[in-house]
Design a protein around this motif. Structure first.
Motif, PDB file in Angstrom:
ATOM      1  N   ARG A  43       0.866  -1.246  -0.011  1.00 41.20           N
ATOM      2  CA  ARG A  43       0.288   0.045   0.011  1.00 41.20           C
ATOM      3  C   ARG A  43       0.696   1.265   0.107  1.00 41.20           C
ATOM      4  NH1 ARG A  43      -3.245   1.687   5.216  1.00 41.20           N
ATOM      5  NH2 ARG A  43      -3.902   3.689   4.503  1.00 41.20           N
ATOM      6  N   VAL A  44       0.526   2.361  -0.829  1.00 47.35           N
ATOM      7  CA  VAL A  44       1.338   3.485  -0.904  1.00 47.35           C
ATOM      8  C   VAL A  44       0.439   4.536  -0.790  1.00 47.35           C
ATOM      9  CG1 VAL A  44       2.847   4.812  -2.281  1.00 47.35           C
ATOM     10  CG2 VAL A  44       2.886   2.410  -2.369  1.00 47.35           C
ATOM     11  N   GLY A  45       0.805   5.493   0.147  1.00 45.94           N
ATOM     12  CA  GLY A  45       0.003   6.536   0.292  1.00 45.94           C
ATOM     13  C   GLY A  45       0.597   7.808   0.212  1.00 45.94           C
ATOM     14  N   PRO A  46      -0.077   8.932   0.581  1.00 50.66           N
ATOM     15  CA  PRO A  46       0.490  10.326   0.541  1.00 50.66           C
ATOM     16  C   PRO A  46       1.473  10.710   1.780  1.00 50.66           C
ATOM     17  CG  PRO A  46      -1.838  10.572   0.787  1.00 50.66           C
ATOM     18  CD  PRO A  46      -1.546   9.243   0.740  1.00 50.66           C
ATOM     19  N   TRP A  47       1.376   9.964   2.765  1.00 50.51           N
ATOM     20  CA  TRP A  47       2.231  10.307   4.093  1.00 50.51           C
ATOM     21  C   TRP A  47       3.198   9.127   4.250  1.00 50.51           C
ATOM     22  CZ3 TRP A  47       2.206  15.045   5.812  1.00 50.51           C
ATOM     23  CH2 TRP A  47       1.117  15.844   5.514  1.00 50.51           C
ATOM     24  N   CYS A  48       4.375   9.574   4.765  1.00 49.98           N
ATOM     25  CA  CYS A  48       5.539   8.546   5.079  1.00 49.98           C
ATOM     26  C   CYS A  48       5.760   8.988   6.499  1.00 49.98           C
ATOM     27  CB  CYS A  48       6.759   9.071   4.331  1.00 49.98           C
ATOM     28  SG  CYS A  48       6.573   8.720   2.598  1.00 49.98           S
ATOM     29  N   ALA A  49       6.073   7.640   7.292  1.00 46.90           N
ATOM     30  CA  ALA A  49       6.637   7.650   8.462  1.00 46.90           C
ATOM     31  C   ALA A  49       7.916   7.626   8.563  1.00 46.90           C
ATOM     32  CB  ALA A  49       5.923   6.774   9.472  1.00 46.90           C
ATOM     33  N   VAL A  50       8.918   8.525   8.813  1.00 49.30           N
ATOM     34  CA  VAL A  50      10.455   8.481   8.676  1.00 49.30           C
ATOM     35  C   VAL A  50      10.821   8.187  10.292  1.00 49.30           C
ATOM     36  CG1 VAL A  50      12.459   9.453   7.995  1.00 49.30           C
ATOM     37  CG2 VAL A  50      10.338   9.814   6.911  1.00 49.30           C
ATOM     38  N   ALA A  51      11.310   6.973  10.602  1.00 48.51           N
ATOM     39  CA  ALA A  51      11.746   6.657  11.845  1.00 48.51           C
ATOM     40  C   ALA A  51      13.117   6.311  12.063  1.00 48.51           C
ATOM     41  CB  ALA A  51      10.706   5.444  12.302  1.00 48.51           C
ATOM     42  N   ASP A  52      13.558   6.945  13.139  1.00 48.94           N
ATOM     43  CA  ASP A  52      15.216   6.618  13.458  1.00 48.94           C
ATOM     44  C   ASP A  52      15.122   5.372  14.379  1.00 48.94           C
ATOM     45  OD1 ASP A  52      17.707   6.533  14.271  1.00 48.94           O
ATOM     46  OD2 ASP A  52      17.562   8.437  15.692  1.00 48.94           O
ATOM     47  N   GLN A  53      15.706   4.367  13.824  1.00 47.74           N
ATOM     48  CA  GLN A  53      15.686   2.848  14.547  1.00 47.74           C
ATOM     49  C   GLN A  53      16.959   2.831  15.572  1.00 47.74           C
ATOM     50  OE1 GLN A  53      13.288   1.055  14.286  1.00 47.74           O
ATOM     51  NE2 GLN A  53      12.191   2.406  13.006  1.00 47.74           N
ATOM     52  N   GLY A  54      17.698   3.800  15.237  1.00 48.65           N
ATOM     53  CA  GLY A  54      19.142   3.876  16.204  1.00 48.65           C
ATOM     54  C   GLY A  54      20.268   3.388  15.258  1.00 48.65           C
ATOM     55  N   TRP A  55      21.531   3.561  15.901  1.00 56.28           N
ATOM     56  CA  TRP A  55      22.508   3.275  15.243  1.00 56.28           C
ATOM     57  C   TRP A  55      22.861   3.708  13.713  1.00 56.28           C
ATOM     58  CZ3 TRP A  55      26.501   1.421  18.197  1.00 56.28           C
ATOM     59  CH2 TRP A  55      26.193   0.910  19.383  1.00 56.28           C
ATOM     60  N   GLU A  61      -2.837   8.979  10.811  1.00 51.14           N
ATOM     61  CA  GLU A  61      -2.655   7.623  10.751  1.00 51.14           C
ATOM     62  C   GLU A  61      -0.915   7.685  11.205  1.00 51.14           C
ATOM     63  OE1 GLU A  61      -3.343   5.421   7.178  1.00 51.14           O
ATOM     64  OE2 GLU A  61      -5.496   5.768   7.412  1.00 51.14           O
ATOM     65  N   CYS A  62      -0.243   8.470  10.142  1.00 48.22           N
ATOM     66  CA  CYS A  62       1.170   8.478  10.423  1.00 48.22           C
ATOM     67  C   CYS A  62       1.550   8.798  11.870  1.00 48.22           C
ATOM     68  CB  CYS A  62       1.870   9.469   9.356  1.00 48.22           C
ATOM     69  SG  CYS A  62       3.581   9.519   9.176  1.00 48.22           S
ATOM     70  N   ARG A  63       1.127  10.128  12.341  1.00 49.57           N
ATOM     71  CA  ARG A  63       1.227  10.370  13.665  1.00 49.57           C
ATOM     72  C   ARG A  63       1.252   9.287  14.787  1.00 49.57           C
ATOM     73  NH1 ARG A  63      -1.407  16.313  13.225  1.00 49.57           N
ATOM     74  NH2 ARG A  63       0.761  17.489  12.411  1.00 49.57           N
ATOM     75  N   GLN A  64       0.154   8.725  14.531  1.00 50.40           N
ATOM     76  CA  GLN A  64      -0.225   7.426  15.607  1.00 50.40           C
ATOM     77  C   GLN A  64       1.072   6.375  15.687  1.00 50.40           C
ATOM     78  OE1 GLN A  64      -3.584   5.234  14.305  1.00 50.40           O
ATOM     79  NE2 GLN A  64      -5.102   6.892  15.361  1.00 50.40           N
ATOM     80  N   VAL A  65       1.691   6.081  14.517  1.00 47.37           N
ATOM     81  CA  VAL A  65       2.807   5.337  14.411  1.00 47.37           C
ATOM     82  C   VAL A  65       4.148   6.060  14.988  1.00 47.37           C
ATOM     83  CG1 VAL A  65       4.612   4.253  13.026  1.00 47.37           C
ATOM     84  CG2 VAL A  65       2.129   4.162  12.378  1.00 47.37           C
ATOM     85  N   ILE A  66       4.157   7.353  14.697  1.00 45.90           N
ATOM     86  CA  ILE A  66       5.390   8.027  15.346  1.00 45.90           C
ATOM     87  C   ILE A  66       5.165   8.536  16.727  1.00 45.90           C
ATOM     88  CG2 ILE A  66       6.765  10.262  15.239  1.00 45.90           C
ATOM     89  CD1 ILE A  66       7.186   8.437  12.804  1.00 45.90           C
ATOM     90  N   LEU A  67       4.038   8.859  17.101  1.00 45.79           N
ATOM     91  CA  LEU A  67       3.871   9.117  18.664  1.00 45.79           C
ATOM     92  C   LEU A  67       3.698   7.827  19.607  1.00 45.79           C
ATOM     93  CD1 LEU A  67       1.250  11.683  18.361  1.00 45.79           C
ATOM     94  CD2 LEU A  67       3.829  12.013  18.551  1.00 45.79           C
ATOM     95  N   GLY A  68       3.666   6.725  18.856  1.00 46.20           N
ATOM     96  CA  GLY A  68       3.432   5.155  19.598  1.00 46.20           C
ATOM     97  C   GLY A  68       4.829   4.687  19.822  1.00 46.20           C
ATOM     98  N   GLY A  69       5.805   5.569  19.590  1.00 49.24           N
ATOM     99  CA  GLY A  69       6.971   5.056  20.336  1.00 49.24           C
ATOM    100  C   GLY A  69       8.280   5.057  19.306  1.00 49.24           C
ATOM    101  N   ASN A  70       7.867   5.190  18.080  1.00 49.71           N
ATOM    102  CA  ASN A  70       8.921   5.192  16.996  1.00 49.71           C
ATOM    103  C   ASN A  70       9.290   6.682  17.071  1.00 49.71           C
ATOM    104  OD1 ASN A  70       8.870   2.519  16.352  1.00 49.71           O
ATOM    105  ND2 ASN A  70       7.587   2.981  14.828  1.00 49.71           N
ATOM    106  N   ARG A  71      10.730   7.108  17.336  1.00 47.52           N
ATOM    107  CA  ARG A  71      11.297   8.245  17.013  1.00 47.52           C
ATOM    108  C   ARG A  71      11.410   8.602  15.544  1.00 47.52           C
ATOM    109  NH1 ARG A  71      15.823   6.220  20.569  1.00 47.52           N
ATOM    110  NH2 ARG A  71      16.120   5.479  18.599  1.00 47.52           N
ATOM    111  N   GLY A  72      10.710   9.683  15.364  1.00 42.36           N
ATOM    112  CA  GLY A  72      10.615  10.239  13.897  1.00 42.36           C
ATOM    113  C   GLY A  72       9.830  11.344  13.465  1.00 42.36           C
ATOM    114  N   VAL A  73       9.445  11.477  12.210  1.00 37.90           N
ATOM    115  CA  VAL A  73       8.609  12.636  11.691  1.00 37.90           C
ATOM    116  C   VAL A  73       7.729  12.066  10.619  1.00 37.90           C
ATOM    117  CG1 VAL A  73      10.277  14.436  12.285  1.00 37.90           C
ATOM    118  CG2 VAL A  73      10.393  13.159   9.946  1.00 37.90           C
ATOM    119  N   CYS A  74       6.643  12.792  10.205  1.00 34.03           N
ATOM    120  CA  CYS A  74       5.871  12.497   9.372  1.00 34.03           C
ATOM    121  C   CYS A  74       6.006  13.393   8.220  1.00 34.03           C
ATOM    122  CB  CYS A  74       4.312  12.548   9.597  1.00 34.03           C
ATOM    123  SG  CYS A  74       3.767  11.195  10.687  1.00 34.03           S
TER     124      CYS A  74
END
Length: 95
Positions: free
Chosen positions: A38-50, A64-77
């Motif tokens: 699935r491809v959408g107009p918003w990307c979650a860019v998350a820092d996984q470390g290292w 939808e994107c913010r839920q993922v970022i705020l759910g513990g993954n450090r990153g931005v939409c």
């Protein structure tokens, strides 16, 4: 203690199964890679470390994107730079 012949037979059986296992692994990985995503107009860019950064562009809305970022993954939409905006305009005109 097992005899040398039994050990050699076990090694032969193991070695003969390795190419079969590798074949299944390669076929399984290629099937996963070719599965439609699935491809959408918003990307979650998350820092996984290292220094590992992942990008998941499967979100239809920024909420939808913010839920993922705020759910513990450090990153931005971010807006998906590869998103075809003509599809979005066509869809909104049809409503």
């Amino acid at each position: 203690m097992p005899s040398t012949e039994r050990v050699q037979e076990a090694m032969r059986q193991t070695v003969s199964l390795v190419p079969l296992a590798l074949t299944f692994l390669v076929l399984g990985l290629s099937a996963c890679a070719s599965a439609p995503q699935r491809v959408g107009p918003w990307c979650a860019v998350a820092d996984q470390g290292w220094g590992l950064v992942t990008e998941d562009c499967s979100y239809a809305t920024i909420a939808e994107c913010r839920q993922v970022i705020l759910g513990g993954n450090r990153g931005v939409c971010n807006r998906n730079p590869r998103w075809d905006t003509t599809r979005e305009r066509r869809h909104s005109r049809q409503r």
